[in-house]
Design a protein around this motif. Structure first.
Motif, PDB file in Angstrom:
ATOM      1  N   ALA A 449      -6.432   6.404   0.652  1.00  0.00           N
ATOM      2  CA  ALA A 449      -6.587   7.766   1.332  1.00  0.00           C
ATOM      3  C   ALA A 449      -5.533   7.423   2.804  1.00  0.00           C
ATOM      4  N   ALA A 450      -5.296   8.468   3.076  1.00  0.00           N
ATOM      5  CA  ALA A 450      -4.915   8.419   4.382  1.00  0.00           C
ATOM      6  C   ALA A 450      -5.513   7.835   5.909  1.00  0.00           C
ATOM      7  N   PRO A 451      -4.962   7.227   6.889  1.00  0.00           N
ATOM      8  CA  PRO A 451      -6.025   7.843   7.836  1.00  0.00           C
ATOM      9  C   PRO A 451      -5.801   8.728   8.677  1.00  0.00           C
ATOM     10  N   ASP A 452      -7.097   9.047   8.885  1.00  0.00           N
ATOM     11  CA  ASP A 452      -7.556   9.859  10.290  1.00  0.00           C
ATOM     12  C   ASP A 452      -6.274   9.347  11.606  1.00  0.00           C
ATOM     13  N   LEU A 453      -5.645  10.042  12.444  1.00  0.00           N
ATOM     14  CA  LEU A 453      -5.282  10.263  13.574  1.00  0.00           C
ATOM     15  C   LEU A 453      -4.827  10.706  14.611  1.00  0.00           C
ATOM     16  N   ALA A 454      -5.205  10.610  15.627  1.00  0.00           N
ATOM     17  CA  ALA A 454      -5.157  11.666  16.812  1.00  0.00           C
ATOM     18  C   ALA A 454      -3.924  12.179  17.442  1.00  0.00           C
ATOM     19  N   ALA A 469       4.726   5.675 -21.807  1.00  0.00           N
ATOM     20  CA  ALA A 469       4.618   4.602 -20.906  1.00  0.00           C
ATOM     21  C   ALA A 469       4.840   4.752 -19.901  1.00  0.00           C
ATOM     22  N   GLU A 470       5.673   5.401 -18.843  1.00  0.00           N
ATOM     23  CA  GLU A 470       6.459   5.814 -18.111  1.00  0.00           C
ATOM     24  C   GLU A 470       5.596   6.141 -17.170  1.00  0.00           C
ATOM     25  N   VAL A 471       4.913   4.671 -16.319  1.00  0.00           N
ATOM     26  CA  VAL A 471       3.938   5.203 -15.275  1.00  0.00           C
ATOM     27  C   VAL A 471       3.951   3.222 -14.640  1.00  0.00           C
ATOM     28  N   GLY A 472       3.579   3.263 -13.367  1.00  0.00           N
ATOM     29  CA  GLY A 472       3.312   1.911 -12.606  1.00  0.00           C
ATOM     30  C   GLY A 472       4.197   0.808 -11.908  1.00  0.00           C
ATOM     31  N   GLY A 473       5.512   1.819 -11.436  1.00  0.00           N
ATOM     32  CA  GLY A 473       6.473   1.445 -10.094  1.00  0.00           C
ATOM     33  C   GLY A 473       6.176   1.470  -9.295  1.00  0.00           C
ATOM     34  N   ASP A 474       5.724   2.826  -8.401  1.00  0.00           N
ATOM     35  CA  ASP A 474       5.337   3.389  -7.497  1.00  0.00           C
ATOM     36  C   ASP A 474       4.651   3.453  -6.830  1.00  0.00           C
ATOM     37  N   TRP A 475       5.059   3.776  -5.055  1.00  0.00           N
ATOM     38  CA  TRP A 475       3.387   3.053  -4.033  1.00  0.00           C
ATOM     39  C   TRP A 475       3.602   4.059  -3.389  1.00  0.00           C
ATOM     40  N   TYR A 476       2.652   4.533  -2.348  1.00  0.00           N
ATOM     41  CA  TYR A 476       2.680   4.039  -1.235  1.00  0.00           C
ATOM     42  C   TYR A 476       1.702   4.535  -0.139  1.00  0.00           C
ATOM     43  N   ASP A 477       2.337   4.431   1.251  1.00  0.00           N
ATOM     44  CA  ASP A 477       0.641   3.538   1.790  1.00  0.00           C
ATOM     45  C   ASP A 477       1.305   3.827   3.828  1.00  0.00           C
ATOM     46  N   ALA A 478      -0.122   3.660   4.420  1.00  0.00           N
ATOM     47  CA  ALA A 478       0.023   3.916   5.348  1.00  0.00           C
ATOM     48  C   ALA A 478      -1.089   3.263   6.371  1.00  0.00           C
ATOM     49  N   THR A 479      -1.074   2.624   6.812  1.00  0.00           N
ATOM     50  CA  THR A 479      -1.697   1.488   7.663  1.00  0.00           C
ATOM     51  C   THR A 479      -2.207   2.241   9.117  1.00  0.00           C
ATOM     52  N   ARG A 480      -3.320   1.809  10.155  1.00  0.00           N
ATOM     53  CA  ARG A 480      -3.739   2.084  10.711  1.00  0.00           C
ATOM     54  C   ARG A 480      -3.242   0.754  11.547  1.00  0.00           C
TER      55      ARG A 480
END
Length: 676
Positions: A449-454, A469-480
């Motif tokens: 889950a995306a973090p809450d930011l001020a 079968a078409e699933v598996g390679g995509d991602w997203y990320d948000a790191t504080r």
């Protein structure tokens, strides 16, 4: 029944028109009570008062006894009748009768009677036995005994005559034009147009015709049997043409040849790219050859076999209709086919319900199906299970409509054989679905889950591909990160399977750890270089594209952004008041896991209050028939329109994904909006 018309003078014409003028007396006896069904003039001349005219039974006496013995033993019986004098008329001398049993395929055998007056003893040849050398009669007997079918003629005036045939075959109407055209009533509605065309072509060209056609048998108006009709034109001396032919049972022949043909067409199912293509092939085989409509439902879950796949409508590629049938209405969520379907799923056996046209039973079928069957003029509904490893994985709903008769037992068996051809792609689909579910669980475990930011808002969305079968390679990320900063990344690992999902999890975790270790003031390009070395060194993935960005707050003003792009589609920058631009219109740096090249570079920009940075994977823009640059331009214009409409960030991310045509690649989107 066989169409029969009397000749002039009222004499019946069943069976012997080709032997009317031979000198030997010939008659035909049929049935358990020995009805004299036909006789030529010579027979009446020879027998005189011994036998009555055609139409009545043979009376008890020596002839009746000989007939019993011939039918019982299958051998020819000879009987001698004494001279007789009628009440009025000339006396008749003694005569000899031969009783020849014919040998049909079914039913009591008819008998051929041959009559000839005994010669005067003064002129008789001691070595001659009457009838022994009558070649015409012997050939006629052999012909009628050898053919297990109806033999018929059609005279130039249109009269149709049955020459021979068993009682079983005798129940078959002879569907021959020229007899008032009412013969078509006996032909199956789906065969009438073809059969009429073939017959008229043959008559116009005076050529023979051979065809297999379904003809009604017996008294049941719904009972049809496949018959082989053969007809040959014969030119008469007077220049007119008559037809001679046979009608033989062809049920087994039709079943074998049709099954071979349909299963050959079903071979394409084994190479289908997906389940939808397999359904389309199957529907084309079934409709209209075996049925007028078919709808195939996937069955969800082994634990609850009565639960059908919940859909707002049956997918179009899984329904097929014959021409002139109404469209199936939306079925609604939780649709089921009623009690009849529950029985099929429970017992794993097909069910067929037959009813008057447009009047299906209300207690067996769901209301939506009931309304459609009424509108379509349906006469039957068959539900057939499709099994994989003993489990029902699909249910086919097959109907005959527009007043057409219901399928016969051989047609139902063919339907089962054809539908079972779906088991292979269904098994493959189930295996892919299991792999897909595993990959989805694994993939979503890494999509935190995306973090809450001020001073900022982050929204993300992931949509798996529509193919199994078409699933598996995509991602997203948000790191504080320290100091209120945030590391934002999106990427795509080559592949669309469980291996790709596993590799994605590893690459995502590595990048998150490197970003945390490097801190908010690192250069994203150098971070991607370190990630590239780790991925290649560990053999984690074969190819990775990614965008990695560091965003540091400038309180009261916005956010400083530094990002690097390794072979990924360019992010979009949405200014609060202004156009939507691509970040980095020039060529991006190479993807990870490629040969070393020029050093990667980073791009700097500033997000003022209300500005938005949108990162996405190629599933949002890549389709086979279009250039990627054109698709990115199209996406930019669409996002600009949504942005001008004042969409919230949540609505913007949702609508961007919703406007994409369903594809074979998954989609990841993450958006960052400066709020203060």
């Amino acid at each position: 029944m066989v169409s029969e018309k009397p000749e002039a003078g009222g004499e019946a014409t069943r069976g012997l028109p080709g032997l009317r003028h031979v000198r030997t007396g010939i008659a035909l006896v049929e049935g358990d009570t020995y009805i004299l069904t036909d006789a030529n003039p010579a027979f009446a001349e020879h027998t005189g008062p011994h036998l009555g005219p055609p139409g009545g039974p043979v009376p008890p006496g020596p002839l009746r006894t000989a007939l019993d013995r011939a039918r019982r033993t299958g051998r020819t019986e000879r009987v001698r009748l004494p001279a007789a004098t009628p009440d009025h008329g000339d006396p008749h001398g003694p005569l000899v009768l031969l009783c020849l049993p014919l040998r049909p395929a079914h039913g009591p055998p008819p008998l051929l009677l041959l009559a000839q007056a005994l010669p005067d003893t003064a002129d008789a040849d001691p070595g001659e036995r009457p009838l022994d050398d009558d070649a015409l009669v012997l050939r006629y007997q052999a012909l009628l005994s050898a053919v297990p079918q109806v033999v018929w003629t059609r005279a130039p005036d249109g009269r149709v005559t049955r020459l021979s045939g068993t009682e079983d075959a005798g129940r078959i109407a002879l569907p021959l034009p020229g007899d008032g055209e009412d013969w078509l009533d006996a032909v199956h509605p789906k065969d009438r147009e073809r059969f009429t065309r073939e017959w008229h072509e043959a008559t116009a060209g005076a050529t023979h015709v051979t065809t297999v056609v379904r003809v009604r048998v017996g008294e049941d108006p719904r009972a049809y049997r496949h018959l082989r009709l053969t007809a040959v034109p014969v030119a008469r001396v007077d220049g007119r043409r008559e037809w001679v032919g046979t009608v033989a049972d062809a049920e087994s022949e039709w079943f074998a040849s049709t099954r071979e043909r349909l299963l050959a067409r079903m071979a394409e199912v084994s190479t289908a790219r997906d389940l939808s293509e397999a359904f389309r092939t199957t529907a084309a085989v079934v409709v209209p050859d075996l049925a007028d409509s078919i709808a195939v439902f996937e069955v969800q879950g082994a634990a609850a076999p009565s639960a059908l796949a919940a859909r707002s409508a049956v997918p179009a590629e899984r329904v097929a209709f014959a021409p002139d049938l109404p469209v199936l209405p939306p079925l609604g969520d939780g649709f089921s086919l009623g009690h009849m379907a529950e029985e099929v799923l429970r017992d794993r056996e097909p069910r067929l319900v037959v009813f008057p046209a447009g009047a299906p039973p209300e207690d067996k079928i769901s209301p939506v199906s009931l309304a459609w069957l009424r509108e379509a003029g349906a006469t039957s509904l068959a539900l057939l299970p499709v099994l994989v490893d003993g489990r029902v994985v699909a249910l086919a709903s097959v109907a005959n409509c527009l007043g057409n008769p219901p399928p016969a037992e051989p047609e139902l068996r063919l339907l089962q054989d054809v539908l079972q051809g779906l088991s292979r792609p269904l098994r493959r689909t189930l295996e892919l679905q299991r792999a897909r579910e595993t990959a989805l669980v694994l993939q979503r475990s890494f999509l935190t889950a995306a973090p809450d930011l001020a001073g900022a808002e982050i929204r993300a969305r992931y949509v798996p591909a529509n193919a199994a079968a078409e699933v598996g390679g995509d991602w997203y990320d948000a790191t504080r990160l320290a100091g209120g900063a945030v590391a934002l990344s999106i990427g795509d690992v080559a592949g669309h399977d469980l291996d790709a999902a596993t590799a994605m999890g590893s690459v995502n975790s590595m990048l998150r750890g490197l970003a945390w270790d490097a801190g908010p003031h690192a250069d994203p390009a150098r971070t991607l270089d370190r990630l590239d070395g780790m991925v290649q060194g560990l053999g984690t993935a074969s190819l990775v594209t990614t965008v990695h960005a560091l965003l540091c707050p400038a309180p009261g003003r916005g956010w400083h952004v530094t990002l690097a792009n390794a072979g990924h589609p360019p992010p979009l920058l949405l200014r609060a008041a202004g156009p939507v631009d691509c970040v980095g219109d020039e060529e991006p740096d190479p993807p990870l896991c490629t040969p070393p090249g020029p050093a990667r570079s980073s791009t700097k920009l500033f997000l003022a209050k209300g500005d938005t940075l949108l990162l996405y994977t190629d599933g949002l823009v890549e389709i086979p028939e279009a250039r990627i640059t054109d698709r990115i331009a199209h996406l930019r214009h669409r996002v600009e329109k949504l942005h001008r409409d004042g969409q919230t960030l949540e609505a913007l991310v949702r609508d961007v994904v919703a406007h994409v045509r369903a594809g074979k690649d998954d989609i990841a989107v993450i958006a960052f909006r400066a709020t203060g």
